[in-house]
Design an enzyme around this catalytic site. Structure first.
Site, PDB file in Angstrom:
ATOM      1  N   ASP A  10       0.858  -1.200   0.000  1.00 56.30           N
ATOM      2  CA  ASP A  10       0.000   0.000   0.000  1.00 56.30           C
ATOM      3  C   ASP A  10       0.890   1.246   0.000  1.00 56.30           C
ATOM      4  O   ASP A  10       1.594   1.531   0.982  1.00 56.30           O
ATOM      5  CB  ASP A  10      -0.893  -0.016   1.248  1.00 56.30           C
ATOM      6  CG  ASP A  10      -1.928   1.103   1.198  1.00 56.30           C
ATOM      7  OD1 ASP A  10      -3.124   0.794   1.185  1.00 56.30           O
ATOM      8  OD2 ASP A  10      -1.525   2.298   1.153  1.00 56.30           O
ATOM      9  N   ASP A  39       0.259   3.795   2.884  1.00 60.31           N
ATOM     10  CA  ASP A  39       0.769   3.334   4.173  1.00 60.31           C
ATOM     11  C   ASP A  39       2.283   3.408   4.222  1.00 60.31           C
ATOM     12  O   ASP A  39       2.866   3.796   5.239  1.00 60.31           O
ATOM     13  CB  ASP A  39       0.325   1.887   4.436  1.00 60.31           C
ATOM     14  CG  ASP A  39      -1.132   1.815   4.880  1.00 60.31           C
ATOM     15  OD1 ASP A  39      -1.675   2.845   5.329  1.00 60.31           O
ATOM     16  OD2 ASP A  39      -1.716   0.721   4.785  1.00 60.31           O
TER      17      ASP A  39
HETATM   18  N1  URA Z   1      -2.902   0.975  -4.194  1.00 61.35           N
HETATM   19  C1  URA Z   1      -1.743   0.714  -3.551  1.00 61.35           C
HETATM   20  O1  URA Z   1      -1.290   1.496  -2.726  1.00 61.35           O
HETATM   21  N2  URA Z   1      -1.101  -0.444  -3.821  1.00 61.35           N
HETATM   22  C2  URA Z   1      -1.554  -1.330  -4.717  1.00 61.35           C
HETATM   23  O2  URA Z   1      -0.913  -2.368  -4.919  1.00 61.35           O
HETATM   24  C3  URA Z   1      -2.757  -1.039  -5.371  1.00 61.35           C
HETATM   25  C4  URA Z   1      -3.421   0.118  -5.108  1.00 61.35           C
END
Ligand code: URA
Length: 209
Positions: A200, A203
Site C-alpha cells: 500500500d 501506508d
Molecule cells: N494501491 C496501492 O497502494 N497499492 C496497490 O498495490 C494497489 C493500489
C-alpha cells in the site's frame, strides 16, 4: 489507444527496486518516491514547448531557449499522490498543484469524489496526474472524468507501477491519456493490490501501518 511509456532509465529502475523491498522503511521510502518523481518528471515534460529569447552571455548577445508557458498543473490523487508532488515541483517550481480525493463506495463499487480543489484556470493547463499505483484504474478514470468535465484537454498520467488491468480500464474510457510508469507488473490480486507491486503506497509513504 493509450500510449504507455515505460521509463526504464537505470536510476529509475534501481530506485524502484528499493521501494518494492519490504525492508525499506518510511523515511527512505518517501525520499525514494520523491527522487523517482523528479527523474520521471524529466521525461513527462519532454514535450513542453520552448521559445527563443535574447540574452547576453559574458561574451556576447545570444539567442537561447526557455520554456514558453509556465502553464502546468500537477494533480495529486489523494492520498498517495501527495508523495510525488515535491519531486516534480523541484523541476517545475511555477507549476500549480491540485488535489482530488476519490474513494470507492463499498456498496455500489462506484468511485465517489469527496474532495476536489484544482487551479481555477485548469482548462488552460497541461496536466500531470500523479498516483504511485495504477491498480484497477477506477480512481484514474474518475479523476480524468472530473478534469475533462472542467475543460481540461491535455492530460498525462504518471505512476510508479501500473497493473495491466488499470491500463486497460483507463484505455477503455480515456484512450487519449498517455501513461508514464516505471514498470508494468503482472496483475492485481483479489484485494486489488498490484502483484508483485510494493504494497500500500499510502501506508508506506505515511507510516500508517
Ligand atoms: N494501491 C496501492 O497502494 N497499492 C496497490 O498495490 C494497489 C493500489
Amino acid at each position: 489507444m493509450n500510449e504507455v511509456i515505460i521509463l526504464d532509465h537505470p536510476l529509475i529502475q534501481h530506485k524502484l527496486t528499493m521501494i518494492r523491498d519490504k525492508n525499506t522503511q518510511v523515511k527512505e521510502f518517501r525520499e525514494l518516491v520523491d527522487e523517482l518523481s523528479n527523474l520521471m518528471a524529466y521525461e513527462v515534460t519532454r514535450e513542453i514547448e520552448l521559445k527563443e529569447i535574447e540574452i547576453e552571455t559574458p561574451i556576447r548577445k545570444a539567442k537561447s531557449k526557455v520554456v514558453s508557458g509556465k502553464n502546468i498543473a500537477i494533480i495529486a490523487i489523494l492520498r498517495a499522490g501527495l508523495g510525488m508532488v515535491d519531486g516534480i515541483l523541484k523541476l517545475i517550481p511555477p507549476a500549480k498543484v491540485g488535489h482530488i480525493g476519490i474513494y470507492r463506495n463499498p456498496e455500489t463499487l462506484k468511485p465517489v469524489e469527496y474532495y476536489a480543489k484544482v487551479p481555477s484556470d485548469i482548462k488552460n493547463r497541461k496536466i500531470i496526474i500523479v498516483d504511485p499505483m495504477l491498480a484497477t484504474g477506477g480512481t484514474a478514470v474518475a479523476c480524468v472524468d472530473y478534469l475533462k468535465k472542467n475543460g481540461s484537454m491535455d492530460i498525462k498520467f504518471m505512476c510508479l507501477i501500473a497493473a495491466p488491468e488499470g491500463i486497460n480500464y483507463l484505455q477503455k474510457y480515456h484512450p487519449d491519456i498517455k501513461i508514464y510508469t516505471a514498470a508494468v507488473d503482472e496483475r492485481l490480486n483479489s484485494h486489488g493490490y498490484i502483484v508483485p507491486g510494493l504494497g500500500d503506497a499510502g501506508d508506506r509513504l505515511f507510516g500508517t501501518k
